[in-house]
Design a protein around this motif. Structure first.
Motif, mmCIF file in Angstrom:
data_model
loop_
_atom_site.group_PDB
_atom_site.id
_atom_site.type_symbol
_atom_site.label_atom_id
_atom_site.label_comp_id
_atom_site.label_asym_id
_atom_site.label_seq_id
_atom_site.Cartn_x
_atom_site.Cartn_y
_atom_site.Cartn_z
ATOM 1 N N LEU A 184 0.817 -1.213 0.000
ATOM 2 C CA LEU A 184 0.000 0.000 0.000
ATOM 3 C C LEU A 184 0.852 1.265 0.000
ATOM 4 N N SER A 185 2.050 1.157 0.549
ATOM 5 C CA SER A 185 2.959 2.296 0.624
ATOM 6 C C SER A 185 4.391 1.763 0.509
ATOM 7 N N PRO A 186 4.926 1.704 -0.706
ATOM 8 C CA PRO A 186 6.242 1.089 -0.924
ATOM 9 C C PRO A 186 7.371 1.663 -0.071
ATOM 10 N N ARG A 187 7.257 2.896 0.369
ATOM 11 C CA ARG A 187 8.320 3.506 1.168
ATOM 12 C C ARG A 187 8.074 3.393 2.671
ATOM 13 N N SER A 188 7.058 2.655 3.057
ATOM 14 C CA SER A 188 6.764 2.485 4.477
ATOM 15 C C SER A 188 7.944 1.826 5.180
ATOM 16 N N ALA A 189 8.197 2.256 6.400
ATOM 17 C CA ALA A 189 9.235 1.631 7.217
ATOM 18 C C ALA A 189 8.736 0.337 7.859
#
Length: 123
Positions: free
Chosen positions: A97-102
């Protein structure tokens, strides 16, 4: 006087218990999960290493947002509309859903994520 205070305390306790029961029923209905299974799952998958989670022993993480008041939030992970399906998807694979999520993919199954989502919607 003491009897009146005791009676009032019993009423407040009863109302609080009823509200919690209703919250669990609603959370189960919208997620299909069982909130009672979530604390053990959240310990197993290490959620408390990053998140503070009331009701989960040792979950005092400060890396990510505390997991309280989730049912009142507009977004999950700050990126998708808050719905049971989106929350479950986020718990299973946040980077889808958010490729840059940590937040990493933990290996939690969809069924387990439904239990966690139900729990989070009761807090």
């Amino acid at each position: 006087m003491a009897a009146a205070l005791l009676f009032a305390a019993c009423i407040v306790f009863g109302i609080t218990a009823l509200q919690r029961s209703e919250q669990r029923q609603v959370a189960h209905a919208i997620t299909g999960g069982d909130p009672s299974r979530a604390p053990e799952l959240m310990i197993r998958y290490g959620c408390g290493g990053c998140h503070a989670i009331p009701g989960v022993p040792g979950a005092t993480g400060r890396v990510a947002a505390p997991l309280t008041g989730l049912r009142e939030r507009v977004y999950v992970g700050g990126v998708v509309r808050n719905s049971a399906d989106n929350l479950v998807a986020w718990i299973v694979d946040p980077r889808s859903l958010s490729p840059r999520s940590a937040m990493p993919r933990t290996g939690i199954t969809e069924a387990e994520a439904r239990d966690v989502a139900a729990f989070l919607y009761t807090r």
